[in-house]
Design an enzyme around this catalytic site. Sequence first.
Site, PDB file in Angstrom:
ATOM      1  N   HIS A   1       0.824  -1.196  -0.593  1.00 11.08           N
ATOM      2  CA  HIS A   1       0.081   0.135   0.130  1.00 11.08           C
ATOM      3  C   HIS A   1       1.200   1.142  -0.259  1.00 11.08           C
ATOM      4  CE1 HIS A   1      -3.746  -2.080   1.527  1.00 11.08           C
ATOM      5  NE2 HIS A   1      -2.968  -2.922   1.915  1.00 11.08           N
TER       6      HIS A   1
ATOM      7  N   THR B   1      -8.800   5.647  -1.810  1.00 16.12           N
ATOM      8  CA  THR B   1     -10.217   5.504  -2.481  1.00 16.12           C
ATOM      9  C   THR B   1     -11.555   6.749  -2.224  1.00 16.12           C
ATOM     10  OG1 THR B   1     -10.188   4.666   0.441  1.00 16.12           O
ATOM     11  CG2 THR B   1      -9.730   2.494  -1.372  1.00 16.12           C
TER      12      THR B   1
ATOM     13  N   LYS C   1      -0.004  14.203   1.155  1.00 14.40           N
ATOM     14  CA  LYS C   1      -1.758  14.554   0.371  1.00 14.40           C
ATOM     15  C   LYS C   1      -1.656  15.922   0.253  1.00 14.40           C
ATOM     16  CE  LYS C   1      -3.231  10.340   2.904  1.00 14.40           C
ATOM     17  NZ  LYS C   1      -3.694   9.231   2.120  1.00 14.40           N
TER      18      LYS C   1
ATOM     19  N   LYS D   1      -9.517  13.207   4.618  1.00 13.34           N
ATOM     20  CA  LYS D   1      -7.726  11.944   5.027  1.00 13.34           C
ATOM     21  C   LYS D   1      -7.709  12.280   5.871  1.00 13.34           C
ATOM     22  CE  LYS D   1      -7.328  13.494   0.570  1.00 13.34           C
ATOM     23  NZ  LYS D   1      -7.589  12.136  -0.249  1.00 13.34           N
ATOM     24  N   ARG D   2      -6.504  11.666   5.969  1.00 13.59           N
ATOM     25  CA  ARG D   2      -5.143  11.369   7.267  1.00 13.59           C
ATOM     26  C   ARG D   2      -4.605  12.532   6.519  1.00 13.59           C
ATOM     27  NH1 ARG D   2      -4.302   7.776  10.815  1.00 13.59           N
ATOM     28  NH2 ARG D   2      -2.887   8.668  12.014  1.00 13.59           N
TER      29      ARG D   2
ATOM     30  N   LYS E   1     -15.477   7.102  -3.646  1.00 13.58           N
ATOM     31  CA  LYS E   1     -17.004   7.511  -2.844  1.00 13.58           C
ATOM     32  C   LYS E   1     -16.612   9.102  -3.181  1.00 13.58           C
ATOM     33  CE  LYS E   1     -14.592   5.216   0.774  1.00 13.58           C
ATOM     34  NZ  LYS E   1     -13.411   5.453   2.015  1.00 13.58           N
TER      35      LYS E   1
HETATM   36  C1  26Q Z   1       3.154   0.829  10.742  1.00 12.23           C
HETATM   37  C2  26Q Z   1       3.775   0.724  11.327  1.00 12.23           C
HETATM   38  C3  26Q Z   1       4.053   1.036  12.975  1.00 12.23           C
HETATM   39  C4  26Q Z   1       2.921   1.317  12.745  1.00 12.23           C
HETATM   40  C5  26Q Z   1       1.754   1.934  11.981  1.00 12.23           C
HETATM   41  C6  26Q Z   1       2.075   1.307  11.306  1.00 12.23           C
HETATM   42  C7  26Q Z   1       0.813   1.585   9.841  1.00 12.23           C
HETATM   43  C8  26Q Z   1      -0.352   2.095   9.694  1.00 12.23           C
HETATM   44  C9  26Q Z   1      -1.049   1.902   8.717  1.00 12.23           C
HETATM   45  C10 26Q Z   1       1.337   1.717   7.857  1.00 12.23           C
HETATM   46  C11 26Q Z   1       0.328   2.419   7.444  1.00 12.23           C
HETATM   47  C12 26Q Z   1      -0.960   2.311   7.586  1.00 12.23           C
HETATM   48  C13 26Q Z   1      -2.087   2.206   6.418  1.00 12.23           C
HETATM   49  C14 26Q Z   1      -1.460   2.747   5.239  1.00 12.23           C
HETATM   50  C15 26Q Z   1      -2.696   3.745   3.949  1.00 12.23           C
HETATM   51  O1  26Q Z   1      -3.759   3.155   5.057  1.00 12.23           O
HETATM   52  N1  26Q Z   1      -2.329   3.008   2.967  1.00 12.23           N
HETATM   53  C16 26Q Z   1      -3.753   3.530   1.702  1.00 12.23           C
HETATM   54  O2  26Q Z   1      -3.744   2.197   1.637  1.00 12.23           O
HETATM   55  C17 26Q Z   1      -4.805   2.746   0.475  1.00 12.23           C
HETATM   56  C18 26Q Z   1      -5.512   1.256   0.566  1.00 12.23           C
HETATM   57  O3  26Q Z   1      -5.112   0.637  -1.035  1.00 12.23           O
HETATM   58  C19 26Q Z   1      -4.421   3.454  -0.764  1.00 12.23           C
HETATM   59  O4  26Q Z   1      -5.890   3.451  -0.945  1.00 12.23           O
HETATM   60  C20 26Q Z   1      -3.685   4.114   0.026  1.00 12.23           C
HETATM   61  O5  26Q Z   1      -3.454   4.982  -1.077  1.00 12.23           O
HETATM   62  C21 26Q Z   1      -2.986   4.492   1.061  1.00 12.23           C
HETATM   63  O6  26Q Z   1      -2.179   5.962   1.546  1.00 12.23           O
END
Ligand code: 26Q
Length: 825
Positions: free
Chosen positions: A362, A661, A559, A553-554, A665
Amino acid sequence: MDANSFAPPSRRISGAEDMRRLIVDKLVYSVGKDPEHSVRQDWSAALILAMRDQLVDRWMASTRKAYEQDQKRVYYLSMEFLIGRLLRDTVINLGLEEPVREALTMLGRDYEEILRSEPDAALGNGGLGRLAACFLDSMSTLGIPAHGYGIRYENGLFRQSLDDGWQAEEPEDWLNTGHNWEFERPEVVYQIPFGGSVGEDASGKRVWQASEVILASAFDTPIAGWRGNHVNTLRLWAARPAKRIDLASFNRGDYMSAMASAVRAETISRVLYPDDTTDEGKNLRLRQEFFFTSASLQDLLRRFLSTHKDLRQLPEKMAIQLNDTHPAIAVAELMRLLVDTHGIGMDAAYQITRNTLSYTNHTLMPEALERWSLTLFGAVLPRHLEIIRWIDEQHLRTAAAAQRSLDLERVRIVDHGNGNGHGVRMGHLAFVGSHRVNGVSALHADLMKQTVFKDLDAVYPGRILGVTNGVTPRRWLHSCNKPLSSLLIETIGEAWVADLEAIDAVEPFADDAGFRERFRAAKRENKEKLAAEIQQRLGLKVSPDVMFDVQIKRMHEYKRQLLNIMEAIAYYFAIRAEPEKDWTPRLKIFAGKAAPGYQMAKLIIKLINDVARAVNSDAVVGDRLKIAFIPNYNVSLAERIIPAADLSEQISTAGMEASGTGNMKLALNGALTIGTLDGANVEICERVGEDNIHIFGLTAEEVANYRLSGYDSRAVIESHPVLKSVLDAIGSGVFSPEEPGRFRAIVDRLTYDDYFFVAADFAAYLDTQRQVDAAFADEEEWSRRAILNTARVGWFSADRAIRDYAREIWGVDTPPPSAFAEAAE
Ligand code: 26Q
């Protein structure tokens, strides 16, 4: 006794009176409350329990069918499931909205009010967790026997509030009022070992002597698909201590230390990590990852072995999908279970593992790729480190044979460090241990081959593929946007709910003035509702007549919420300079959380709020520009903002948003996109057509070239007077007179180290926003284009995405969309 003796009594409901009786029954006998003295939460609990009852027969039937037909199963392993509320979707999926509404009216309760009192299950950060939830919905809708496996965090993603415009975090407490959807399964328990060392037994077999054992205990939530035809399971693991404490035999000191080790065990499922780049707490994160991965693999092996003998059949009978690298330890853990517990040889185990697992990536951002230090990894999972070294050897032999000129250092799983210290690269491990590796949009899959996985792609050609993300139309249109959904159903029927591509039937109505009028009325109704909420929550009065421009979004620099607020400042200055001009009025809506340790993202939230304060109170500007930062963005808030949006901001630095995503939406709900050619925006553009989207800015290729050849943001700023004036205003304290230097760090970043190309894209963004203004002013033409967006994004259904996974990765059959078309008649 024949099987029918066990046929459960049916609790199927037909009418409102039946429903009323069931709800009261639940309230009295399960919640234990007198209807006379019940509060909203009690009624909500009763309704959830009533709906859960409705799912149980179907759930058991689904499970029986999977066993009887020995169907191939899908296991979706994810650290995050951002499911939000389940009540409205479940009621609608079961076709019970009318009887529920009526029954509640009979009981003197308000349906909408009860829906609002269900807490959001916020067991995820953002897109990745929400995708997992949409995929569960689609797998149930398509009748694929599937389990989601994750962690039952006691505290989900933190709650965000604003304190003088600064983000403040508070713990989130979703289990406070009880999670009435789930069934606790105290009998489903696995031991999860940690630490210790590895030795050998008399026969030379490797034996892991763990220093600590924790228990994983299962909680199941039923997930119904459209029409409730199939119900799958979301199984979440809670951690608990292995040792029961024998009070009598403990003196005070031992008792306290025993309690401390119990607390240490329970900590594992205590809290969801906010997507973070800091190194702190790494040990706990690794333990969380192994905890849920091991429990899930032990569970699915037990299920497999209850009806099969030969573990070599595993790949025929199941597919295990790894949602990012968070469960990548599955590669080594499945090997360990096959070899150490079930006595299979290493070579055979490796083959079974690879043919069963696949991995979804991702993100390409190097700092986000997981990597564990050898010291930490070896201390927590010593046996896994051995297995990974073994895999690495096989892999390096393959690599050397396949590509003579390859630098083997770059493809090693256990990296010997380029000044970064040794470490286990989890992306490499997941890649090598899987038969398929997918990106989440076409561009993202392409970039994977060109960048992070370039060398691995050369060693294993054909392993990488793209499966573009999708969203469930049940939640993200049918249930969150009643006005538009009803209009669509009246106009083209209901087939699109289960077969979103059928929504293209509405395209001809884009040219029908009467339909456009009704489409606008639906949007207007949603905007009025959101305006009322903004007034109520922020004390900000906004007009539903203006353009609702949303970025939700986050909060992350890539972004580029910063680009958006800088454009707002430029617009503000322009209005002030010529207040008499005919400006297109806008409301800019922002919502999103920043990781608690991400200072720059938190500073940008403060900037948005400081600019909002200045703009919103400026009488000269009036309705022509308003800015609203709505706190505590979550799934439920998204469900209220998205139907009300006119303009969707998808403005990431090209090459950095894997897919997105929210973009899907928003387009589905009739918002036009202003965006860069990034992630799935590229494919949205291809489908809606260039005339119906506002694309601007550098391409991913141009960004990559600038990174190589050097990009001088200072020169860009000097040559653009508007950009310069915006940065001067931010940097000199125009929006923070009480602390003029507050935003200096932002200006410095853009001037000296503009990694996300904000300055480079500023001029094009401004220009494009003014084109958007002109377009919005032509109401009929804007409506026509909005309808075309809704009509043309049917391909972005999660059902389509799941069909792609089923065919290209899992080897699982799915019914064709036509099966649903017939069912809808
Ligand atoms: C990793 C290590 C330690 C703590 C947290 C994490 C961590 C947690 C969540 C790393 C990444 C995430 C989330 C990533 C994420 O949401 N990515 C998004 O995924 C979507 C679904 O595929 C995409 O549409 C987005 O582009 C992408 O940013």
